[in-house]
Design an enzyme around this catalytic site. Structure first.
Site, PDB file in Angstrom:
ATOM      1  N   GLY A 110      41.800  96.902 -49.927  1.00 31.47           N
ATOM      2  CA  GLY A 110      43.080  97.587 -49.708  1.00 31.47           C
ATOM      3  C   GLY A 110      44.129  96.604 -49.206  1.00 31.47           C
ATOM      4  O   GLY A 110      45.278  96.593 -49.662  1.00 31.47           O
ATOM      5  N   THR A 130      35.219  93.542 -43.892  1.00 32.02           N
ATOM      6  CA  THR A 130      34.961  94.966 -44.113  1.00 32.02           C
ATOM      7  C   THR A 130      33.471  95.218 -43.939  1.00 32.02           C
ATOM      8  O   THR A 130      32.648  94.473 -44.499  1.00 32.02           O
ATOM      9  CB  THR A 130      35.392  95.512 -45.497  1.00 32.02           C
ATOM     10  OG1 THR A 130      34.738  96.765 -45.709  1.00 32.02           O
ATOM     11  CG2 THR A 130      35.049  94.604 -46.656  1.00 32.02           C
ATOM     12  N   ASP A 132      31.979  97.531 -45.185  1.00 36.79           N
ATOM     13  CA  ASP A 132      31.452  98.099 -46.432  1.00 36.79           C
ATOM     14  C   ASP A 132      30.845  97.033 -47.352  1.00 36.79           C
ATOM     15  O   ASP A 132      30.076  97.355 -48.242  1.00 36.79           O
ATOM     16  CB  ASP A 132      32.567  98.825 -47.202  1.00 36.79           C
ATOM     17  CG  ASP A 132      33.131 100.004 -46.439  1.00 36.79           C
ATOM     18  OD1 ASP A 132      32.624 100.296 -45.344  1.00 36.79           O
ATOM     19  OD2 ASP A 132      34.081 100.641 -46.932  1.00 36.79           O
ATOM     20  N   GLU A 262      27.844 107.721 -47.221  1.00 32.41           N
ATOM     21  CA  GLU A 262      28.843 108.802 -47.171  1.00 32.41           C
ATOM     22  C   GLU A 262      29.444 109.129 -48.548  1.00 32.41           C
ATOM     23  O   GLU A 262      29.937 110.221 -48.771  1.00 32.41           O
ATOM     24  CB  GLU A 262      29.966 108.439 -46.200  1.00 32.41           C
ATOM     25  CG  GLU A 262      30.738 107.186 -46.615  1.00 32.41           C
ATOM     26  CD  GLU A 262      31.843 106.793 -45.655  1.00 32.41           C
ATOM     27  OE1 GLU A 262      32.223 107.596 -44.796  1.00 32.41           O
ATOM     28  OE2 GLU A 262      32.327 105.648 -45.763  1.00 32.41           O
ATOM     29  N   HIS A 327      31.486 105.730 -36.175  1.00 35.74           N
ATOM     30  CA  HIS A 327      32.167 104.478 -35.835  1.00 35.74           C
ATOM     31  C   HIS A 327      31.348 103.540 -34.950  1.00 35.74           C
ATOM     32  O   HIS A 327      31.770 102.411 -34.735  1.00 35.74           O
ATOM     33  CB  HIS A 327      33.520 104.794 -35.182  1.00 35.74           C
ATOM     34  CG  HIS A 327      34.492 105.350 -36.187  1.00 35.74           C
ATOM     35  ND1 HIS A 327      34.470 106.663 -36.576  1.00 35.74           N
ATOM     36  CD2 HIS A 327      35.462 104.759 -36.922  1.00 35.74           C
ATOM     37  CE1 HIS A 327      35.398 106.863 -37.495  1.00 35.74           C
ATOM     38  NE2 HIS A 327      36.014 105.727 -37.725  1.00 35.74           N
ATOM     39  N   ARG A 330      30.784 100.354 -36.631  1.00 32.73           N
ATOM     40  CA  ARG A 330      31.936  99.501 -36.887  1.00 32.73           C
ATOM     41  C   ARG A 330      32.419  98.799 -35.624  1.00 32.73           C
ATOM     42  O   ARG A 330      33.361  98.018 -35.667  1.00 32.73           O
ATOM     43  CB  ARG A 330      33.053 100.373 -37.453  1.00 32.73           C
ATOM     44  CG  ARG A 330      33.827  99.706 -38.529  1.00 32.73           C
ATOM     45  CD  ARG A 330      34.691 100.667 -39.261  1.00 32.73           C
ATOM     46  NE  ARG A 330      35.873 101.031 -38.513  1.00 32.73           N
ATOM     47  CZ  ARG A 330      36.774 101.903 -38.954  1.00 32.73           C
ATOM     48  NH1 ARG A 330      36.595 102.502 -40.110  1.00 32.73           N
ATOM     49  NH2 ARG A 330      37.831 102.192 -38.251  1.00 32.73           N
TER      50      ARG A 330
HETATM   51  O1  F6P Z   1      36.397 100.860 -45.045  1.00 26.96           O
HETATM   52  C1  F6P Z   1      35.758 100.834 -43.841  1.00 26.96           C
HETATM   53  C2  F6P Z   1      35.334 102.211 -43.397  1.00 26.96           C
HETATM   54  O2  F6P Z   1      34.627 102.028 -42.210  1.00 26.96           O
HETATM   55  C3  F6P Z   1      34.558 103.037 -44.422  1.00 26.96           C
HETATM   56  O3  F6P Z   1      33.216 102.694 -44.476  1.00 26.96           O
HETATM   57  C4  F6P Z   1      34.825 104.426 -43.938  1.00 26.96           C
HETATM   58  O4  F6P Z   1      34.794 105.343 -44.986  1.00 26.96           O
HETATM   59  C5  F6P Z   1      36.213 104.354 -43.400  1.00 26.96           C
HETATM   60  O5  F6P Z   1      36.459 103.011 -43.088  1.00 26.96           O
HETATM   61  C6  F6P Z   1      36.449 105.219 -42.198  1.00 26.96           C
HETATM   62  O6  F6P Z   1      37.789 105.086 -41.843  1.00 26.96           O
HETATM   63  P1  F6P Z   1      38.459 105.645 -40.497  1.00 26.96           P
HETATM   64  O7  F6P Z   1      37.954 104.853 -39.358  1.00 26.96           O
HETATM   65  O8  F6P Z   1      39.916 105.419 -40.709  1.00 26.96           O
HETATM   66  O9  F6P Z   1      38.037 107.059 -40.395  1.00 26.96           O
END
Ligand code: F6P
Length: 461
Positions: A110, A130, A132, A262, A327, A330
């Site tokens: 993106g 990322t 992902d 997901e 999250h 992440r």
């Molecule tokens: O692109 C990274 C990501 O963590 C995806 O795996 C997930 O779908 C998305 O972001 C979730 O985004 P947000 O934190 O904005 O809900």
């Protein structure tokens, strides 16, 4: 070049500060000033362009800790539209007034698409990130496999689909893995291991949903936690096959653990979580409900009697539970693989900028059993319509009959994870029970960074 800018766009990852730190270290060596732009492209849309000087006197500011997750610069999913020429010119003018001669964007596909708006006006490069792990190509000719099909239901009137891919050598992969991926797999595996024992003790079926939007790489990586089945977006879910496999597993071990991505889809290409789709500012669909949809398939096919007969719960609904890791996968401290590779790629991105290789991406390449850092032209990732697609999990990494990584998928995962953890990653757990944590409030880095933020005079010339 005397001064460059750097920003973090899109969702956060654990390795962003490590990438920034690598870029700042390289800037220090090259005697380049580097300004951190706050909150991704969103900061550029703000007339004051809030920013931080990351290396006063060519010394890295102490708040920039490569082992801290997230980004001290803040992130947003805002983007600059390539069609809004007036806005692009305003943004470029702001950067010029700040004395910024080139820009490092840290982001995924993106961010790269968003970067195109600027690259005709200013030298810009991308440092990848990322969780992902979908920025890059499985092999250099992969963009030719995308086709455009009419779709009256989409706003653009068409959609893209991909023709079946070919097999390839791991060394052909363009950008082998993105910083953030390894840590998110590490966290997901820990979750799988923890949820397993509850499923096992209570004779339940646990369905764990991991992120990855349209790419099954994170789900594939959870194989280290030995889930009984893995479902990925790239292979349509066949309800009959899923139910048959779950039944076999339940017969044998009285419980089952399924890891689903997901973005899993049915045979028509519809997303399992589509009922609760929403869009973020960058237009990305956000998925939810994949695990619940798989649960519903099992509830419908197995029914209550299947579970009550063997006293494995009072109903199918009670016997099957879903958990979204969300999250947590992440956030937090990056593991060694991410820290090291992210900082190298941050440094590489600065080199690309200084060498005049504009509109390039710093990439991690697999060569002779190890990793090297290179730069490629961003155009190499585009299809014939100029679009950069998320890299799919290759069909040859996944064994759809066993719902597990194929032998090639195993080789891929081994290459990343065999030395992904450092001793300090394990040691970092020790301070968790620091008694001081019980009495001190959280000390946010945002508070300290805010003291360093400078702003452009919006009316200045
Ligand atoms: O692109 C990274 C990501 O963590 C995806 O795996 C997930 O779908 C998305 O972001 C979730 O985004 P947000 O934190 O904005 O809900």
């Amino acid at each position: 070049m005397k001064r460059i800018g750097i920003l973090t766009a899109g969702g956060d990852t654990p390795a962003l500060n490590a990438t920034i730190a690598g870029a700042v270290t390289r800037a220090n060596q090259l005697r380049l000033e580097i300004f951190g732009l706050i909150k991704g492209y969103g900061g550029l849309l703000n007339p004051e362009v809030p920013h931080v000087h990351l290396n006063p006197l060519f010394q890295t500011i102490p708040e920039l800790d490569p082992a801290r997750g997230g980004t001290i610069l803040g992130a947003s999913r805002d983007y600059i539209s390539a069609n809004d020429r007036e806005m692009i010119e305003r943004v470029v003018d702001r950067l010029h007034r700040l004395g910024i001669e080139g820009l490092v964007c840290i982001g995924g596909d993106g961010t790269l698409n968003g970067m195109q708006a600027l690259c005709d006006y200013l030298p810009v490069v991308l440092a990848p990130k990322t969780i992902d792990n979908d920025l890059g190509l499985n092999y250099p000719d992969e963009p030719y496999e995308f086709v455009r099909e009419p779709d009256p239901e989409s706003a653009a009137g068409f959609r893209y689909s991909k023709q079946p891919g070919r097999t390839f050598d791991l060394e052909e992969m363009v950008n082998f893995a993105t910083p953030g991926y390894a840590t998110s797999v590490f966290v997901s595996v820990q979750n799988v291991l923890r949820i397993r024992t509850t499923a096992e003790s209570h004779r339940r079926v646990a369905i764990i949903e991991v992120m990855g939007r349209d790419c099954g790489m994170i789900a594939l990586g959870t194989a280290f936690g030995q889930p009984d089945m893995i479902l990925v977006p790239e292979v349509a879910v066949d309800p009959e096959a899923v139910v048959a496999r779950v039944t076999e597993i339940l017969d044998r071990q009285k419980h089952a653990l399924i890891c689903v991505s997901e973005g899993i889809k049915d045979a028509q290409g519809n997303n399992f979580g589509a009922v609760r789709q929403v869009k973020d500012p960058a237009g990305n669909l956000q998925y939810s409900g994949a695990a619940e949809a798989v649960k519903q398939i099992l509830v419908d096919h197995l029914g209550n009697a299947f579970f009550t007969r063997k006293r494995r719960n009072e109903s199918a609904d009670a016997a099957i539970f879903c958990r979204k890791i969300g999250h947590t996968q992440r956030g937090g401290r990056p593991i060694l693989f991410d820290r090291f590779q992210a900082s190298q790629l941050g440094g590489e991105a600065v080199d690309l900028l200084v060498d005049g290789r504009h509109n390039h991406i710093a990439t991690l390449q697999y060569r002779d059993g190890g990793f090297v850092h290179e730069g490629i032209d961003a155009n190499r990732l585009r299809d014939r319509w100029g679009v950069i697609h998320a890299r799919p999990l290759s069909e040859c990494f996944y064994d759809a009959k066993r719902f597990q990584p194929s032998s090639k998928g195993v080789s891929y995962l081994q290459a990343i994870f065999s030395e992904a953890l450092g001793s300090e990653d394990l040691e970092s757990q020790r301070p968790i029970f620091d008694t001081g944590h019980l009495v001190r409030p959280y000390d946010s880095v945002n508070f300290h960074i805010s003291k360093r933020i400078r702003r452009l005079d919006p009316d200045g010339v």
